[in-house]
Design a protein around this motif. Structure first.
Motif, short mmCIF file in Angstrom:
data_model
loop_
_atom_site.label_atom_id
_atom_site.label_comp_id
_atom_site.label_asym_id
_atom_site.label_seq_id
_atom_site.Cartn_x
_atom_site.Cartn_y
_atom_site.Cartn_z
N ALA A 52 0.83 -1.21 0.00
CA ALA A 52 0.00 0.00 0.00
C ALA A 52 0.86 1.25 0.00
N MET A 53 1.99 1.24 0.72
CA MET A 53 2.90 2.38 0.71
C MET A 53 3.47 2.62 -0.68
N ALA A 54 3.79 1.53 -1.37
CA ALA A 54 4.32 1.67 -2.74
C ALA A 54 3.23 2.16 -3.69
N ASP A 55 2.01 1.64 -3.52
CA ASP A 55 0.91 2.03 -4.41
C ASP A 55 0.53 3.50 -4.23
N GLU A 58 4.18 6.54 -1.10
CA GLU A 58 4.94 6.84 0.12
C GLU A 58 6.31 6.16 0.11
N LEU A 59 6.41 5.08 -0.66
CA LEU A 59 7.69 4.41 -0.88
C LEU A 59 7.90 4.23 -2.37
N GLU A 60 9.14 4.32 -2.78
CA GLU A 60 9.47 4.08 -4.19
C GLU A 60 9.29 2.59 -4.48
N PRO A 61 8.44 2.23 -5.44
CA PRO A 61 8.18 0.81 -5.71
C PRO A 61 9.44 0.00 -5.94
N SER A 62 10.42 0.57 -6.61
CA SER A 62 11.65 -0.18 -6.89
C SER A 62 12.42 -0.49 -5.62
N HIS A 63 12.22 0.33 -4.58
CA HIS A 63 12.95 0.10 -3.33
C HIS A 63 12.42 -1.11 -2.57
N VAL A 64 11.17 -1.46 -2.80
CA VAL A 64 10.57 -2.57 -2.07
C VAL A 64 10.25 -3.77 -2.96
N ALA A 65 10.58 -3.66 -4.24
CA ALA A 65 10.28 -4.75 -5.18
C ALA A 65 10.82 -6.10 -4.75
N SER A 212 -0.16 8.38 13.53
CA SER A 212 0.99 9.30 13.56
C SER A 212 2.00 9.00 12.45
N ASN A 213 2.06 7.75 12.00
CA ASN A 213 3.02 7.40 10.94
C ASN A 213 2.37 6.68 9.76
N ILE A 214 1.13 6.28 9.90
CA ILE A 214 0.38 5.60 8.84
C ILE A 214 -0.92 6.37 8.64
#
Length: 460
Positions: A52-55, A58-65, A212-214
């Motif tokens: 969900a963060m990648a979608d 909030e996070l770069e998709p390539s960083h979590v692939a 607070s963070n999500i």
């Protein structure tokens, strides 16, 4: 003390959390509440948040692939690694995250458990376990409903003695008794469905539930992928939801207990209207070869007591300190697996009992006849009142006649026909002492039973 193993001071080093003995276990439920499945769900929740963060950017998709190009299998070896790690951390979820990150062995693993607290994962996964267990139970309940309905219709017109306070009352039919059990079980099903809906929620709102963070949007996206809705929460989901599940389970157990208790009474030697199935080679007693005891019904009554025993701790789990404590955790580790195992066993075994129940219609007929007309006392009383006789006077006339019946003087109708105080002619008395007349209005009950088909449950 710090050098001692955490297991000595309340650690949860175990690979089997449910304590129901194998005699009563369902393999499917054991799998649902196993350490492996629980950790698989923890992994799935962790990954749903990262996805969900990648979608949402909030996070770069390539960083979590790398977390999605390789699947971490939660097997027995993985579980053992977590348990060994827990001996150090004295924290099961923290140990799991450590092992999961190490197993992925990629920089992307640093984003696992990013912005989350333990209860985000634990509570959401527990909801998934409860929903899965409830679906299994509801399938069994639906099957039992179909069995009760079929048997009720089969014995719709089988007359038997109705009893109140254990004493002969007016007649009913065995089908009517079964129909009432089916209608009661349908009400229990409604409670179970409602409780399941209350548990189809998760929370990913952080340490004290303040996002607070999500963000709420990210929570909704991640939970949607898991088939859950967001629940407003503190650090934990409100335990009133969990208590509703346990009370629904206990109520279902109580309904089955009622049926089992009735079967036990009807199986008594002096009644002998029904019997539990008795297989070739089975022994009812080690001492008395003639015995065919209602052991399954007795077992179900005992198990209902255990199911009820969880209601108090479930309600006591509702009140927690401030935004959370873990006084509920130790209770739930045993309570949910055991409660579901108990009630699932009760539902499936009661289904088998009703399917194979031996019904002695001749004994039912004999027990009706042995009342010598006492079952018609109310009809005769009301008919006398309709003639204009004072109710208390009519009551005394019938009561005196019933006393003579109990003394062995004959049939109630015949005694009243000879009583000069009775205003009813012999033909009217004969008309009133008809079994069919008392059962003519049961169609309404069976209409309700037939209406169940295709409405709230799936017929088989």
């Amino acid at each position: 003390m710090s050098s001692q193993s955490p297991a000595r001071f309340g650690g949860s080093l175990t690979t089997k959390e449910n304590v129901v003995i194998p005699r009563y276990e369902s393999a499917e439920l054991t799998a649902i509440f196993s350490d492996r499945n629980r950790m698989e769900l923890w992994r799935d929740v962790e990954l749903a948040v990262v996805r969900a963060m990648a979608d949402t950017g909030e996070l770069e998709p390539s960083h979590v692939a790398p977390l999605f190009t390789r699947e971490v299998i939660i097997d027995d070896e993985f579980v053992e690694l977590v348990l060994a790690r827990e001996a150090v951390t004295n924290h099961d979820l923290a140990a799991f995250v450590d092992v999961l990150q190490e197993t992925y062995d990629t920089p992307a693993a640093r984003f696992l458990h990013f912005g989350l607290t333990s209860s985000d994962i634990v509570d959401t996964a527990l909801s998934l376990q409860i929903v899965g267990a409830m679906e299994l139970l509801l399938d069994a309940v639906d099957h039992l409903l179909a069995t009760l309905r079929a048997q009720a219709l089969a014995y719709r017109a089988t007359p038997m003695l109705g009893r109140t306070h254990g004493m002969a009352a007016e007649p009913t039919t065995f089908g009517a008794k079964l129909a009432l059990w089916a209608l009661a079980l349908d009400r229990e099903r409604t409670r179970l469905v409602r409780a399941r809906a209350q548990m189809a929620v998760g929370k990913l709102s952080g340490a004290v539930g303040t996002y607070s963070n999500i963000s709420p949007a990210l929570e909704a996206s991640a939970l949607s992928s898991l088939g859950l809705d967001p629940a407003p929460a503190t650090q934990v989901i409100g335990r009133d939801r969990h208590a509703e599940v346990i009370t629904a389970l206990a109520s279902t157990a109580a309904m089955i207990e009622g049926g089992a208790l009735e079967i036990r009474h009807l199986a008594r030697s002096e009644v002998m209207e029904v019997q539990e199935p008795f297989a070739p080679g089975q022994k009812g007693s080690s001492a008395m070869p003639h015995k065919r005891n209602p052991i399954l019904s007795e077992r179900l009554c005992g198990m209902a007591r255990l199911a009820r025993s969880f209601v108090i701790p479930a309600l006591e789990d509702v009140a927690l300190w401030h935004e959370r404590d873990i006084s509920h955790s130790s209770v739930e580790r045993m309570m949910f697996p055991d409660a579901f195992q108990l009630v699932y066993y009760m539902v499936t075994r009661f289904d088998r009992l009703i399917t194979d129940l031996v019904v002695h219609e001749d004994s039912m007929e004999r027990n009706l006849a042995n009342t010598h007309g006492l079952i018609y006392s109310q009809s005769l009383l009301l008919a006398m009142v309709r003639t204009g006789l004072d109710r208390d006077a009519a009551y005394r006339i019938v009561q005196e006649a019933t006393t003579r019946v109990l003394a062995g003087d004959g049939e109630l109708g015949a005694i009243l026909a000879k009583d000069a105080r009775c205003p009813l002619p012999a033909a009217k008395i004969e008309e009133l002492t008809s079994l069919d007349r008392l059962l003519v209005n049961l169609d309404s009950l069976f209409g309700r039973l037939e209406a169940l088909k295709g409405s709230t449950w799936t017929s088989i």
